[in-house]
Write an enzyme that holds these catalytic residues in place. Structure first.
Site, PDB file in Angstrom:
ATOM      1  N   THR A  16       0.825  -1.201   0.000  1.00  0.00           N
ATOM      2  CA  THR A  16       0.000   0.000   0.000  1.00  0.00           C
ATOM      3  C   THR A  16       0.869   1.266   0.000  1.00  0.00           C
ATOM      4  O   THR A  16       2.024   1.209   0.426  1.00  0.00           O
ATOM      5  CB  THR A  16      -0.831  -0.071   1.305  1.00  0.00           C
ATOM      6  OG1 THR A  16      -1.860  -0.999   1.089  1.00  0.00           O
ATOM      7  CG2 THR A  16      -1.353   1.214   1.795  1.00  0.00           C
ATOM      8  N   ARG A  56     -13.632  -7.934  -0.292  1.00  0.00           N
ATOM      9  CA  ARG A  56     -12.941  -7.678   0.973  1.00  0.00           C
ATOM     10  C   ARG A  56     -12.468  -6.224   1.036  1.00  0.00           C
ATOM     11  O   ARG A  56     -11.965  -5.667   0.058  1.00  0.00           O
ATOM     12  CB  ARG A  56     -11.734  -8.617   1.087  1.00  0.00           C
ATOM     13  CG  ARG A  56     -10.834  -8.391   2.302  1.00  0.00           C
ATOM     14  CD  ARG A  56      -9.658  -7.497   1.997  1.00  0.00           C
ATOM     15  NE  ARG A  56      -8.695  -7.457   3.088  1.00  0.00           N
ATOM     16  CZ  ARG A  56      -7.691  -6.585   3.160  1.00  0.00           C
ATOM     17  NH1 ARG A  56      -7.511  -5.696   2.201  1.00  0.00           N
ATOM     18  NH2 ARG A  56      -6.868  -6.592   4.173  1.00  0.00           N
ATOM     19  N   VAL A  57     -12.634  -5.589   2.182  1.00  0.00           N
ATOM     20  CA  VAL A  57     -12.113  -4.239   2.412  1.00  0.00           C
ATOM     21  C   VAL A  57     -11.268  -4.286   3.670  1.00  0.00           C
ATOM     22  O   VAL A  57     -11.699  -4.847   4.682  1.00  0.00           O
ATOM     23  CB  VAL A  57     -13.273  -3.220   2.569  1.00  0.00           C
ATOM     24  CG1 VAL A  57     -12.734  -1.858   2.954  1.00  0.00           C
ATOM     25  CG2 VAL A  57     -14.085  -3.133   1.278  1.00  0.00           C
ATOM     26  N   GLY A  58     -10.069  -3.726   3.613  1.00  0.00           N
ATOM     27  CA  GLY A  58      -9.157  -3.794   4.759  1.00  0.00           C
ATOM     28  C   GLY A  58      -9.174  -2.525   5.586  1.00  0.00           C
ATOM     29  O   GLY A  58     -10.170  -1.800   5.666  1.00  0.00           O
ATOM     30  N   ASP A  59      -8.033  -2.223   6.165  1.00  0.00           N
ATOM     31  CA  ASP A  59      -7.911  -1.087   7.078  1.00  0.00           C
ATOM     32  C   ASP A  59      -7.884   0.270   6.375  1.00  0.00           C
ATOM     33  O   ASP A  59      -8.230   1.289   6.965  1.00  0.00           O
ATOM     34  CB  ASP A  59      -6.594  -1.217   7.859  1.00  0.00           C
ATOM     35  CG  ASP A  59      -5.386  -1.244   6.919  1.00  0.00           C
ATOM     36  OD1 ASP A  59      -5.354  -2.121   6.030  1.00  0.00           O
ATOM     37  OD2 ASP A  59      -4.497  -0.377   7.037  1.00  0.00           O
ATOM     38  N   THR A 114       0.239   0.758   7.062  1.00  0.00           N
ATOM     39  CA  THR A 114       0.339  -0.263   6.021  1.00  0.00           C
ATOM     40  C   THR A 114       0.635  -1.601   6.675  1.00  0.00           C
ATOM     41  O   THR A 114       1.174  -1.653   7.776  1.00  0.00           O
ATOM     42  CB  THR A 114       1.455   0.087   5.009  1.00  0.00           C
ATOM     43  OG1 THR A 114       1.683  -1.066   4.174  1.00  0.00           O
ATOM     44  CG2 THR A 114       2.770   0.453   5.665  1.00  0.00           C
ATOM     45  N   GLY A 115       0.274  -2.670   5.992  1.00  0.00           N
ATOM     46  CA  GLY A 115       0.539  -4.006   6.524  1.00  0.00           C
ATOM     47  C   GLY A 115      -0.715  -4.844   6.507  1.00  0.00           C
ATOM     48  O   GLY A 115      -1.604  -4.632   5.677  1.00  0.00           O
ATOM     49  N   GLY A 160      -4.035  -5.734   6.948  1.00  0.00           N
ATOM     50  CA  GLY A 160      -5.173  -4.851   7.186  1.00  0.00           C
ATOM     51  C   GLY A 160      -6.172  -5.345   8.206  1.00  0.00           C
ATOM     52  O   GLY A 160      -6.783  -4.541   8.916  1.00  0.00           O
TER      53      GLY A 160
HETATM   54  N1  ASP Z   1      -3.130  -2.599   4.637  1.00  0.00           N
HETATM   55  C1  ASP Z   1      -3.473  -2.990   3.302  1.00  0.00           C
HETATM   56  C2  ASP Z   1      -4.713  -3.852   3.329  1.00  0.00           C
HETATM   57  O1  ASP Z   1      -4.793  -4.724   4.164  1.00  0.00           O
HETATM   58  C3  ASP Z   1      -2.384  -3.707   2.596  1.00  0.00           C
HETATM   59  C4  ASP Z   1      -1.047  -3.001   2.602  1.00  0.00           C
HETATM   60  O2  ASP Z   1      -0.716  -2.278   3.518  1.00  0.00           O
HETATM   61  O3  ASP Z   1      -0.302  -3.149   1.652  1.00  0.00           O
HETATM   62  O4  ASP Z   1      -5.569  -3.684   2.505  1.00  0.00           O
END
Ligand code: ASP
Length: 290
Positions: A169, A196-199, A218-219, A221
């Site tokens: 990200t 799917r939707v993350g953080d 980032t990371g 999610g």
């Molecule tokens: N945090 C992002 C997600 O889970 C992925 C990322 O940080 O690259 O959607």
């Protein structure tokens, strides 16, 4: 304008030099702007178009073979918006801005977010695939897309459990010594279940800004969303930490509490910035020294 950008916390990247140049360019784009909000937007826009990052072009592919983008943007002046699950939208950060400035909402999702983008002249119907993403998708051999029936969604879910992962990200934080802003943009995680939707578009998880500090995360999610990483980083600054200490402290707390991998960049109002991660690597570039 003090600005810090990241290109995702994850494994050691291919082509680190080219990514570093893209991050530097993003900083140059952003630092010319006169407001922190426009600075983070300009920096993130640049990285959304750079195919080596998981945002916009080059974004992760979901289980049905579609790249869907998410973003969030927030400023200390109360501007706050997010948009998610958008196929064909390169500049998710622009849709997040539209949500913040043109609607009474905080987050708009899916096909209606794409329609909103179109109504405010944000490009849609973009091809977000690159040679590299095509190759990775082909090699993964994910079962055919679900035709809307529960059985095949279950098949996809079984398939994504083993394959799901990846990060990269992009995000930015900025301050002009008075106002602050943060923005984060992503294609999500590779082989996530479609939809799917993350953080990243969740306020306080992937992005957060107050009058004291701004943070972009980032990371992993799912873990970041449960933990509320960006909000906790900002709170640590409000409690007296400098941005580097705040980033370090919250990433250590995140690792202890969730066992996940993540990174965060932080800016405070006096123009100091800091970052920390517990992944193999996290590329950053900024206006400050180093
Ligand atoms: N945090 C992002 C997600 O889970 C992925 C990322 O940080 O690259 O959607």
């Amino acid at each position: 304008m003090e600005l810090l950008v990241h290109g995702g916390a994850g494994s050691e990247p291919e082509e680190p030099d080219r990514r570093w140049r893209d991050l530097r360019r993003a900083v140059r784009r952003g630092r010319k702007r006169d407001r922190p909000l426009t600075a983070v937007r300009a920096a993130v826009r640049h990285l959304e178009s750079a195919p080596r990052f998981n945002a916009g072009v080059g974004g992760a592919v979901q289980s049905d073979g579609t790249v869907r983008t998410d973003a969030g943007i927030m400023g200390s002046d109360g501007v706050c918006g997010a948009a998610c699950a958008m196929p064909g939208v390169e500049h998710a950060v622009e849709v997040a801005r539209v949500v913040a400035e043109e609607t009474p909402h905080v987050c708009v999702a899916g096909e209606r977010a794409v329609a909103l983008a179109g109504a405010f002249d944000v490009g849609t119907d973009r091809d977000l695939w690159t040679e590299r993403t095509r190759e990775r998708w082909r090699e993964a051999d994910v079962p055919a897309p679900a035709g809307g029936d529960g059985g095949s969604v279950r098949d996809q879910l079984a398939a994504v459990r083993d394959r799901f992962g990846g990060t990269d990200t992009v995000g930015a934080v900025a301050t002009d010594g008075d106002r602050l802003a943060a923005a984060t943009s992503t294609g999500g995680r590779w082989f996530a279940l479609a939809g799917r939707v993350g953080d990243v578009p969740q306020v306080g998880a992937g992005f957060y800004a107050t009058a004291q500090a701004a943070a972009s995360a980032t990371g992993e999610g799912e873990a970041i969303a449960r933990f509320g990483l960006a909000r906790r980083a900002v709170a640590a600054v409000a409690d007296g930490d400098d941005p580097g200490t705040a980033a370090d402290r919250v990433v250590r707390g995140f690792a202890a509490e969730t066992g996940g991998r993540a990174g965060v960049i932080v800016a405070d109002r006096s123009g100091r910035t800091g970052h920390a991660h517990n992944a193999e690597a996290m590329g950053t570039a900024g206006t400050g020294p180093g």
